[in-house]
Design an enzyme around this catalytic site. Structure first.
Site, short mmCIF file in Angstrom:
data_model
loop_
_atom_site.label_atom_id
_atom_site.label_comp_id
_atom_site.label_asym_id
_atom_site.label_seq_id
_atom_site.Cartn_x
_atom_site.Cartn_y
_atom_site.Cartn_z
N GLU A 174 0.82 -1.21 0.00
CA GLU A 174 0.00 0.00 0.00
C GLU A 174 0.86 1.26 0.00
O GLU A 174 0.57 2.23 -0.70
CB GLU A 174 -0.96 -0.03 1.20
CG GLU A 174 -2.12 -1.01 0.95
CD GLU A 174 -2.88 -1.45 2.20
OE1 GLU A 174 -3.88 -2.17 2.04
OE2 GLU A 174 -2.48 -1.10 3.31
N ASP A 303 -2.91 -8.88 18.54
CA ASP A 303 -1.57 -9.16 18.01
C ASP A 303 -0.59 -9.60 19.09
O ASP A 303 0.47 -10.16 18.78
CB ASP A 303 -1.00 -7.90 17.34
CG ASP A 303 -1.77 -7.52 16.10
OD1 ASP A 303 -2.72 -8.24 15.73
OD2 ASP A 303 -1.42 -6.49 15.50
N ALA A 319 -7.02 -7.03 12.11
CA ALA A 319 -8.09 -6.44 12.91
C ALA A 319 -9.23 -7.42 13.22
O ALA A 319 -9.68 -7.50 14.37
CB ALA A 319 -8.60 -5.18 12.23
#
Lengths: 422, 422
Positions: A174, A303, A319
């Site tokens: 990204e 996490d 998420a």
């Protein structure tokens, strides 16, 4: 508080990311008192951090005050503070601002970037996990173009216009796609001395392909798309050193003024706080109900937790996994509070993988369905707007995306901190 | 560049505020080469800085990259840099990043806050002139509420919830009105331990009335409005000291965790750079064509220039004055470049005064017309949207205002820097 009736269980949640916030909201109707402790006053929507780093969105577009999110939930209070230690015997969290006794403790403190033992690289190659990281990267990115415009030395100009991203997971992909768009579509016509289109964006991956968690055909599609956009993709290439002027690769030297680290993460200090057994990445190995072995009142989620799927593979650090764990632990705590049977062991349901590459391009794996291109990209846009918190942010972000898509602008191109100034 | 034809005059503009940016845009069709030098990469719309400081807008909403604003003007280049000195004999500007020879020089470097010889107060009582100032004030404002929520000491809680604003010009009035709205309308229901509505906002003014530049009836209206909103207004009260825990006033001590300085300004260092004669506030005394006595190729404009109106009163330090001076100097430079007769002496046209107090309330003086309340407030909103740069920012700001007006929210409540952290 010191009335005769039995005390309600005190639940302390450390960290208001996706996991911690889910625990708090799912406990809305439970007969417990909840305290959320975070070192920031806001919840950050990490999946869009790279858009802050590349000057598309402002920090406030993707961050929302935790106490505002939880304002209607009367059994929750929100406190600002950083954990110093946890006293397991006396069941209290010791923070810099407050000491919090607990009956149930949830640690949801996430991860930070890992330099695999070379922490000194951070100075030259910042990672992207917090809002501050994003504004640091934004500043470096924008200052590189400004310095190049001022430079009369061709080699230095080339170095300033070289952007290296280490690690080709979703964040690396990204960032690479977004930075090449800044160079090729946003910056041109605004400089007189340099041509921003000549900037090099290099995506460096130690493994054999980009997006290693995705199916091979989506990796191949992503690589092709990035290369078509102008990104240079180097796979099977390990970084051996980062310094002031660039990076050393296994194959040679790369002079680059801007290096961004998207290569690996290490769990927060939660494992150290509680002296728990951890895996290689510092994640706490938990029981099937996400509690810590020997401490059924202490949970680790998101996490920071090392959790296995039914097939033995690890639950990924995404998420949806953090949210599922948060909802599960809230269920365990609520069951205990009302003396009910605890729920069956935690079971992770993988919803899919998605990564955006650039304008009109993304890859999506949803069950057995693989999607690429415009449809995947539209899905990505809608999903991310949907998961943002608050209608105001949803509308503001949607407006900015539509506007900037149409005009090729970036709306947050501010170099706002003096420390790193030219 | 070194061709045989006569060289085009080189115009260097230092500072891209309202004044400097106007010079650059008005020279679009002149036969000159323009360089704009600024220490930031953006033009900041200062009239709305207080809304960044009070968590309504993000920095990017009111700031726009200078090179983006000027991208279509081919005779302009934009450079990032901070002036070290000016060599008047050899006609060059020496900056940290570049040395710029000039034929015509325009200094438009604005003002900074003045502590009247007590610069050590800045640490405790920051002023509001730059984007960084606004985020510092926002952080202090938000952290005060967080700390109060954590405190068990009633006196300390009271001190944390006391906000003092020194100086009741437009900025002081706008800050006071905005902060009381945050305390009374935005924060309630989000805290469990404190009641944010009990916060005190105190506006301290050394002179006999608020908004001294406005007609007396508007000052009286403003004071009444502020007091109705809950602001305590103290006029004819001088601050004699600022320290870590509050301020000393002529009448006594005020314990306040947050003190904001809106009391006075001093001109930038432009006068020192060129060794020019300055007035008490450090503003350079200029000729009737805004050039510096003895240096017809050096102009000083905007807040840095000391200019008199026809009646002998000083031209105020407001955006319209800076823009008028910028347009005038562009005209002088363009006339010289084409060998034409220079324009007649600069003449300031005062357009009016406007200050906003809070929701649905503002004061406006336009010629002989005085307006207050809702109409003045709507005028203020429309005028400020109109003068923002770029349609994207206009739409984004208008949307945020409408949304937050309806919901009593503030969209940028982020404590984003670690340095000042709790």
């Amino acid at each position: 508080m010191d009335v005769a009736e039995p005390r309600r269980p005190r639940v302390v949640i450390v960290g208001a990311g996706f996991g911690g916030l889910t625990v708090a909201t799912k406990l809305a109707k439970a007969d417990v008192d909840v305290t959320v402790l975070d070192r920031h006053n806001y919840h950050c929507f990490q999946p869009l951090l790279y858009q802050v780093a590349t000057a598309e969105l402002s920090p406030a577009d993707i961050a929302w005050p935790i106490r505002h999110v939880l304002r209607r939930q009367k059994n929750v209070r929100v406190l600002l503070g950083t954990v110093d230690s946890i006293d397991l015997e006396n069941r209290q969290v010791v923070a810099d601002t407050v000491t919090l006794p607990y009956d149930e403790l949830v640690l949801a403190t996430g991860v930070t970037h890992s330099y695999f033992g070379n922490d000194e690289w951070e100075k030259w190659a910042p990672g992207l996990k917090r809002v501050e990281d994003a504004t640091i990267i934004r500043r470096r990115l924008l200052i590189a173009f400004e310095r190049a415009e001022l430079s009369d030395d061709p080699a230095e100009r080339e170095r300033l216009l070289t952007f290296a991203i280490v690690g080709a997971g979703p964040t690396g992909v990204e960032l690479a796609g977004s930075i090449i768009e800044v160079a090729r579509h946003v910056m041109p016509n605004e400089f007189r001395h340099i041509d921003p289109r000549t900037a090099r964006v290099i995506l460096i991956e130690a493994g054999p392909r980009v997006l290693p968690a995705f199916p091979e055909n989506l990796s191949a599609y992503t690589r092709e798309s990035l290369e078509r956009m102008g990104v240079e993709v180097m796979t099977s290439t390990r970084v051996t050193n980062c310094d002031e002027t660039g990076v050393d690769l296994e194959g040679g030297r790369l002079e680059a003024a801007t290096v961004i680290w998207a290569a690996g993460v290490v769990a927060s200090e939660a494992g150290r706080w509680i002296g728990a057994q951890c895996d290689n990445a510092g994640r706490v190995i938990v029981n099937k109900d996400l509690s810590v072995p020997g401490r059924q009142e202490v949970f680790v989620i998101g996490d920071t937790a090392s959790v296995k799927r039914e097939d033995g593979s690890p639950v990924p650090g995404v998420a949806p996994a953090a949210k599922q764990m948060g909802a599960y632990v809230a269920d365990v705590i609520a069951s205990r509070a009302r003396g009910a049977v605890p729920p069956p062991p935690f079971k992770y349901r993988h919803q899919g993988d998605i990564a955006t590459i650039g304008r009109r391009s993304a890859v999506l794996k949803l069950g057995y369905m693989n999607l690429t291109g415009l449809i995947a990209w539209l899905f990505w846009c809608v999903a991310h707007i949907y998961f943002l918190i608050g209608a105001r942010n949803r509308i503001a972000v949607a407006f900015k995306w539509v506007w900037d898509f149409a005009t090729f602008q970036r709306g947050a191109r501010l170099i706002t901190d003096q420390r790193d100034q030219i």
